[in-house]
Design a protein around this motif. Structure first.
Motif, PDB file in Angstrom:
ATOM      1  N   GLN A 253     -14.333 -25.200  47.719  1.00 48.61           N
ATOM      2  CA  GLN A 253     -15.203 -26.349  47.459  1.00 48.61           C
ATOM      3  C   GLN A 253     -15.034 -27.422  48.522  1.00 48.61           C
ATOM      4  N   ARG A 254     -13.793 -27.659  48.950  1.00 43.25           N
ATOM      5  CA  ARG A 254     -13.551 -28.644  50.015  1.00 43.25           C
ATOM      6  C   ARG A 254     -14.187 -28.196  51.318  1.00 43.25           C
ATOM      7  N   ALA A 255     -14.072 -26.910  51.615  1.00 42.83           N
ATOM      8  CA  ALA A 255     -14.677 -26.391  52.841  1.00 42.83           C
ATOM      9  C   ALA A 255     -16.200 -26.492  52.778  1.00 42.83           C
ATOM     10  N   GLN A 256     -16.767 -26.201  51.614  1.00 42.34           N
ATOM     11  CA  GLN A 256     -18.221 -26.325  51.454  1.00 42.34           C
ATOM     12  C   GLN A 256     -18.671 -27.763  51.657  1.00 42.34           C
ATOM     13  N   GLN A 257     -17.896 -28.713  51.136  1.00 41.16           N
ATOM     14  CA  GLN A 257     -18.239 -30.117  51.316  1.00 41.16           C
ATOM     15  C   GLN A 257     -18.101 -30.529  52.775  1.00 41.16           C
ATOM     16  N   GLY A 258     -17.073 -29.995  53.439  1.00 42.84           N
ATOM     17  CA  GLY A 258     -16.891 -30.268  54.865  1.00 42.84           C
ATOM     18  C   GLY A 258     -18.050 -29.735  55.686  1.00 42.84           C
ATOM     19  N   LEU A 259     -18.532 -28.545  55.318  1.00 40.84           N
ATOM     20  CA  LEU A 259     -19.699 -27.959  55.985  1.00 40.84           C
ATOM     21  C   LEU A 259     -20.917 -28.850  55.806  1.00 40.84           C
ATOM     22  N   LYS A 260     -21.154 -29.280  54.576  1.00 38.27           N
ATOM     23  CA  LYS A 260     -22.308 -30.137  54.293  1.00 38.27           C
ATOM     24  C   LYS A 260     -22.221 -31.453  55.051  1.00 38.27           C
ATOM     25  N   ASN A 261     -21.039 -32.060  55.053  1.00 41.54           N
ATOM     26  CA  ASN A 261     -20.866 -33.343  55.742  1.00 41.54           C
ATOM     27  C   ASN A 261     -21.123 -33.210  57.242  1.00 41.54           C
ATOM     28  N   THR A 262     -20.626 -32.117  57.827  1.00 40.19           N
ATOM     29  CA  THR A 262     -20.804 -31.913  59.265  1.00 40.19           C
ATOM     30  C   THR A 262     -22.270 -31.680  59.609  1.00 40.19           C
ATOM     31  N   LEU A 263     -22.929 -30.831  58.822  1.00 45.27           N
ATOM     32  CA  LEU A 263     -24.354 -30.578  59.047  1.00 45.27           C
ATOM     33  C   LEU A 263     -25.174 -31.848  58.857  1.00 45.27           C
ATOM     34  N   ASP A 264     -24.857 -32.624  57.829  1.00 48.59           N
ATOM     35  CA  ASP A 264     -25.592 -33.868  57.565  1.00 48.59           C
ATOM     36  C   ASP A 264     -25.450 -34.842  58.729  1.00 48.59           C
ATOM     37  N   ALA A 265     -24.232 -34.929  59.289  1.00 45.67           N
ATOM     38  CA  ALA A 265     -24.007 -35.830  60.426  1.00 45.67           C
ATOM     39  C   ALA A 265     -24.832 -35.391  61.633  1.00 45.67           C
ATOM     40  N   MET A 266     -24.915 -34.086  61.842  1.00 39.82           N
ATOM     41  CA  MET A 266     -25.714 -33.570  62.955  1.00 39.82           C
ATOM     42  C   MET A 266     -27.200 -33.811  62.713  1.00 39.82           C
ATOM     43  N   LYS A 267     -27.636 -33.669  61.474  1.00 38.80           N
ATOM     44  CA  LYS A 267     -29.046 -33.907  61.145  1.00 38.80           C
ATOM     45  C   LYS A 267     -29.438 -35.356  61.394  1.00 38.80           C
TER      46      LYS A 267
END
Length: 200
Positions: free
Chosen positions: A121-135
């Motif tokens: 779950q932490r890794a999934q949130q990290g993925l989302k946060n990173t993608l959101d920052a790039m977006k």
């Protein structure tokens, strides 16, 4: 700062290095006691389990890497520069990674499975946060006219992160930064030749 808080922070910091190098399964509580010099009883005064330490350690490692991203991005003025800055953080991942052991997101994502739902779950949130920052970076590039108006923002964010993590994995595995460096060059060429609006 109280002694107990200092001890807790020490455990988290040292455990984060171990988990990022040896993985969750490959790190034992004995490894943590050895690297910190704190006995098991002392560890359990601050944490209820290895799982709790791992979650805190992931947050710690992620925050350190995140600060490297922020610093690198803040030095750039263009959307292209900001996207490439993410990759430049790992340009010398073999000899000088932003956190010992490589990318915490990549390492945790590869290892986490149904047996470790909290880490997953932490890794999934990290993925989302990173993608959101790039977006956000890409969206700003579209709004400023740096990128084409019809650019698929989600696809470019996914592509950029995939290029970064793939380069980290391959460079770490081979023990040579050439894959990361080639990915930086190729992404730069792609952004300049395909994504940028050409002035009339």
């Amino acid at each position: 700062m109280q002694k107990g808080e200092n001890t807790r922070k020490l455990i988290i910091a040292k455990a984060a290095e171990l988990f990022n190098q040896k993985g969750y399964s490959g790190t034992s509580l004995s490894d943590i006691t050895e690297i910190t010099g704190i006995k098991k009883g002392g560890i359990y005064r601050h944490f209820s389990s290895k799982d709790e330490i791992a979650l805190e350690a992931y947050n710690y490692a992620g925050n350190i890497v995140g600060s490297h991203f922020t610093q690198a991005i803040d030095q750039q003025e263009t959307a292209v520069g900001k996207l490439l800055a993410n990759l430049h953080v790992y340009e010398n991942v073999v000899e000088d990674p932003p956190f010992i052991g490589g990318c915490p997101l990549l390492n945790t994502a590869v290892e986490s499975d149904d047996a470790h739902p909290g880490l997953r779950q932490r890794a999934q949130q990290g993925l989302k946060n990173t993608l959101d920052a790039m977006k956000v970076i890409i969206s700003e590039g579209v709004e400023s006219g740096e990128f084409k108006a019809d650019l698929d923002i989600d696809a470019l964010a996914t592509f950029t992160l995939s290029i970064m993590e793939g380069g980290v994995m391959m460079s770490k595995l081979e023990g040579n930064n050439r894959h990361m460096q080639m990915n930086i060059e190729n992404l730069s060429a792609y952004l300049k030749q395909v994504c940028l609006r050409i002035p009339e």
